[in-house]
Write a protein that holds these residues in place. Structure first.
Motif, PDB file in Angstrom:
ATOM      1  N   GLN A   1      39.888  37.971  51.661  1.00  0.00           N
ATOM      2  CA  GLN A   1      40.046  39.105  52.575  1.00  0.00           C
ATOM      3  C   GLN A   1      39.583  38.739  53.984  1.00  0.00           C
ATOM      4  OE1 GLN A   1      41.476  41.909  52.340  1.00  0.00           O
ATOM      5  NE2 GLN A   1      40.615  43.273  53.880  1.00  0.00           N
TER       6      GLN A   1
ATOM      7  N   LEU B   1      45.232  44.225  48.500  1.00  0.00           N
ATOM      8  CA  LEU B   1      45.212  42.767  48.676  1.00  0.00           C
ATOM      9  C   LEU B   1      46.617  42.191  48.541  1.00  0.00           C
ATOM     10  CD1 LEU B   1      43.481  40.231  49.097  1.00  0.00           C
ATOM     11  CD2 LEU B   1      43.245  40.081  46.600  1.00  0.00           C
ATOM     12  N   SER B   2      47.369  42.687  47.584  1.00  0.00           N
ATOM     13  CA  SER B   2      48.745  42.212  47.390  1.00  0.00           C
ATOM     14  C   SER B   2      49.607  42.517  48.609  1.00  0.00           C
ATOM     15  CB  SER B   2      49.345  42.847  46.142  1.00  0.00           C
ATOM     16  OG  SER B   2      50.674  42.418  45.952  1.00  0.00           O
ATOM     17  N   GLN B   3      49.410  43.691  49.176  1.00  0.00           N
ATOM     18  CA  GLN B   3      50.176  44.077  50.375  1.00  0.00           C
ATOM     19  C   GLN B   3      49.835  43.164  51.555  1.00  0.00           C
ATOM     20  OE1 GLN B   3      49.031  48.195  50.783  1.00  0.00           O
ATOM     21  NE2 GLN B   3      50.663  48.936  49.413  1.00  0.00           N
TER      22      GLN B   3
ATOM     23  N   ASP C   1      41.136  46.640  47.001  1.00  0.00           N
ATOM     24  CA  ASP C   1      41.623  46.721  45.626  1.00  0.00           C
ATOM     25  C   ASP C   1      42.854  45.830  45.487  1.00  0.00           C
ATOM     26  OD1 ASP C   1      43.923  48.149  46.563  1.00  0.00           O
ATOM     27  OD2 ASP C   1      42.833  50.041  46.387  1.00  0.00           O
ATOM     28  N   SER C   2      43.333  45.675  44.266  1.00  0.00           N
ATOM     29  CA  SER C   2      44.409  44.730  44.004  1.00  0.00           C
ATOM     30  C   SER C   2      45.699  45.095  44.724  1.00  0.00           C
ATOM     31  CB  SER C   2      44.660  44.632  42.497  1.00  0.00           C
ATOM     32  OG  SER C   2      44.988  45.906  41.965  1.00  0.00           O
ATOM     33  N   ILE C   3      45.964  46.402  44.871  1.00  0.00           N
ATOM     34  CA  ILE C   3      47.203  46.838  45.535  1.00  0.00           C
ATOM     35  C   ILE C   3      47.159  46.480  47.022  1.00  0.00           C
ATOM     36  CG2 ILE C   3      48.603  48.836  46.171  1.00  0.00           C
ATOM     37  CD1 ILE C   3      47.724  50.156  43.554  1.00  0.00           C
TER      38      ILE C   3
ATOM     39  N   LYS D   1      50.959  37.244  45.586  1.00  0.00           N
ATOM     40  CA  LYS D   1      50.048  36.648  44.618  1.00  0.00           C
ATOM     41  C   LYS D   1      49.078  35.671  45.281  1.00  0.00           C
ATOM     42  CE  LYS D   1      53.405  36.965  40.839  1.00  0.00           C
ATOM     43  NZ  LYS D   1      54.203  36.202  39.842  1.00  0.00           N
ATOM     44  N   ALA D   2      47.819  35.722  44.843  1.00  0.00           N
ATOM     45  CA  ALA D   2      46.776  34.826  45.381  1.00  0.00           C
ATOM     46  C   ALA D   2      46.789  33.522  44.585  1.00  0.00           C
ATOM     47  CB  ALA D   2      45.414  35.491  45.304  1.00  0.00           C
TER      48      ALA D   2
ATOM     49  N   ILE E   1      37.825  37.094  46.186  1.00  0.00           N
ATOM     50  CA  ILE E   1      38.543  38.194  46.861  1.00  0.00           C
ATOM     51  C   ILE E   1      37.935  38.466  48.230  1.00  0.00           C
ATOM     52  CG2 ILE E   1      39.047  40.669  46.756  1.00  0.00           C
ATOM     53  CD1 ILE E   1      39.205  40.353  43.699  1.00  0.00           C
TER      54      ILE E   1
ATOM     55  N   SER F   1      35.078  35.738  40.785  1.00  0.00           N
ATOM     56  CA  SER F   1      36.339  36.315  41.262  1.00  0.00           C
ATOM     57  C   SER F   1      36.124  37.290  42.413  1.00  0.00           C
ATOM     58  CB  SER F   1      37.060  37.025  40.115  1.00  0.00           C
ATOM     59  OG  SER F   1      36.238  38.028  39.540  1.00  0.00           O
TER      60      SER F   1
END
Length: 561
Positions: free
Chosen positions: A247, A268-270, A264-266, A286-287, A243, A239
């Motif tokens: 990225q 990446l979501s943005q 981080d997840s925040i 969402k990925a 990511i 995983s």
């Protein structure tokens, strides 16, 4: 004893000379300057033999950087040609060599990759011959050029004939009869005609859709973005690596900071939301697999899909005069009759988890108001788990439990917990408007227990994504298909043949809700295929790779392209 000696001599004489040659030949010379142009061809001829003997010992390698792909076939050609050089004369490339080089240079127009045909090394040699007087006198360089051009010809004609997605053991390169009857004869024909393209075009599929796609490919290639982008492998167990590559790919689109390696997840979501908004997608951040597919859909990857599709056409037989064609990723069925498109219908095909198989068969019979015997896979995955919770499930669905004698079995009398995968009864749904098969079914021989049929869920044809079935193909315009079959069957009767149905009788049986099995006198060829792109109005259009078949072939055969 004398007889044994004669047999031994005969055996020795029939073995190709190069197979009897001594192994472990010394490496060919790296440079050999020839002072007089008129002596060059004889020197190249001598070198060709020694280079091929060395290649035979070294798995096709003629030096540290050049390997002949089909060196055994190349060896056979030169052996028959007394090792004479083919592509040059007295320190000048022949027009045929120029033609071969130009074809390789434009090989993308054929869905090929130029570096599969020695393009880089040939380009360097070509430049040297033009710019360097001393290099032009080097017999070793001319020898390498001759061998690479012959090898490029052999590999090109092989790839145009059968594509690249066959294992060597079943390819024509492993069939001895093809060396002379296909490879060598075509190279000799190209020499006689002084034309490379004529020979290459002749071995390609004559299929009209193939030709249209190849014509549209030229426009695609001329405008394609050849920038190399990060490819995201999905799904993958690592995983963190997913990511990181996501990225990287997002940074290439300009929505992510290339200096941030592991967001981080925040964050990446943005970044994903920004990309989605820029591309008029729902910004959920969402990925998903769908997002990855869009990011991977670069021109370089699209070209791979076109190349794969062209190779699929090469594996098709010559199509008959009349046939039914189902293209799974395009969600359509077409009926062709003597080059005329008679019918186009939407279809619903198998879900990715219950794929419709690629197959070739013939429609043998049709059934009006069919009864559905539910396949074992559906019983195992859907019906048996439901019965364990509630034996009344069958009645609510309109299903019957039937034993080997055709008698009904009460599901409430069965201890369903005893069964894990299979049950000793059939589950059937009676004919009628609510039957899952609808009111018409088309049978054809196949080992997968699939067929074409109507459906009681006709509203699903409104969906753009229609990979929704358990594996069978649901046909929206089943009437049009049935009526064509009736006309085709009537028009193609052999002497003494009779049919007991026509369009009117089909309409009558359907109106009366009669269950009839209609046997065809002339079985209609059926092709269920997987083609994710095609040509329309001289442009290439793409369909979703619903079963990840293109992804599989791209990663297996074109990963480093």
């Amino acid at each position: 004893m004398k007889r044994i000696l004669l047999i031994y001599i005969f055996f020795i004489l029939t073995i190709p000379a190069h197979l009897l040659s001594c192994k472990n030949h010394t490496p060919p010379a790296k440079k050999e300057i020839v002072k007089k142009p008129e002596e060059m061809d004889d020197k190249i001829s001598d070198n060709i033999k020694s280079f091929l003997q060395y290649a035979d010992d070294n798995n096709g390698k003629i030096d540290d950087s050049i390997k002949l792909y089909l060196y055994h076939i190349v060896y056979s050609f030169y052996e028959q040609n007394d090792y004479h050089n083919l592509w040059s004369k007295k320190e000048h490339w022949s027009p045929l060599a120029d033609s071969m080089f130009q074809f390789i240079e434009k090989s993308k127009y054929y869905g090929l990759y130029e570096n599969d045909y020695h393009f880089k090394n040939l380009s360097l040699l070509r430049k040297k011959f033009i710019e360097d007087t001393l290099a032009r006198k080097d017999a070793v360089l001319w020898t390498k050029a001759d061998l690479m051009l012959s090898d490029a010809f052999m590999k090109t004609i092989k790839d145009l004939k059968e594509g690249r997605m066959l294992h060597d053991s079943i390819s024509i390169i492993s069939k001895k009869e093809y060396a002379d009857s296909f490879f060598i004869i075509n190279l000799k024909t190209a020499v006689d005609l002084n034309s490379i393209v004529t020979v290459f075009n002749k071995v390609e599929p004559s299929n009209n859709d193939y030709q249209l796609l190849k014509d549209a490919l030229k426009n695609f290639v001329d405008s394609m973005d050849t920038t190399r982008h990060v490819y995201i492998y999905y799904p993958q167990k690592d995983s963190l690596n997913l990511i990181k590559t996501l990225q990287q790919r997002l940074s290439e689109t300009g929505v992510a900071d290339k200096n941030v390696l592991l967001p981080d997840s925040i964050l990446l979501s943005q970044e994903i939301k920004k990309f989605q908004s820029n591309n008029k997608l729902k910004p959920d951040g969402k990925a998903t697999g769908k997002l990855i597919a869009i990011l991977n859909s670069t021109d370089v990857e699209k070209f791979k899909r076109i190349a794969i599709t062209l190779d699929r056409y090469k594996r098709l037989p010559v199509l008959p005069a009349s046939y039914v064609w189902v293209n799974l990723p395009a969600f359509y069925l077409k009926v062709w009759d003597h080059d005329s498109l008679i019918l186009v219908s939407k279809v619903i095909v198998g879900k990715p988890t219950t794929r419709t198989p690629v197959l070739t068969s013939r429609i043998t019979d049709m059934v009006s108001y069919p009864q559905w015997t539910i396949p074992a896979s559906i019983i195992k995955n859907d019906i048996l788990p439901a019965l364990k919770k509630d034996p009344g499930y069958l009645e609510r669905k309109g299903f019957s439990l039937v034993d080997s004698k055709g008698e009904s079995v009460d599901p409430y009398t069965v201890n369903w917990e005893r069964y894990k995968k299979e049950i000793p009864w059939k589950v059937q749904q009676g004919s009628g408007d609510d039957n899952a098969l609808g009111i018409f079914k088309f049978n054809f021989n196949n080992p997968f227990n699939v067929y074409l049929h109507d459906t009681n869920q006709r509203y699903l044809f409104k969906n753009s994504f229609r990979a929704l079935s358990h594996g069978c193909v649901r046909v929206q315009d089943w009437q049009g298909l049935a009526y064509f079959i009736a006309r085709n069957d009537s028009l193609n009767l052999a002497e003494g043949q009779k049919i007991s149905y026509n369009e009117d009788s089909i309409k009558t049986w359907v109106n009366n809700k009669s269950r009839k099995r209609i046997m065809l006198q002339n079985k209609l060829p059926l092709y269920i295929q997987y083609y994710t792109c095609e040509a329309k109005n001289k442009e290439v259009i793409f369909y979703d790779d619903i079963y990840s078949e293109d992804k599989f072939y791209a990663e297996k055969y074109f990963a480093n392209k």
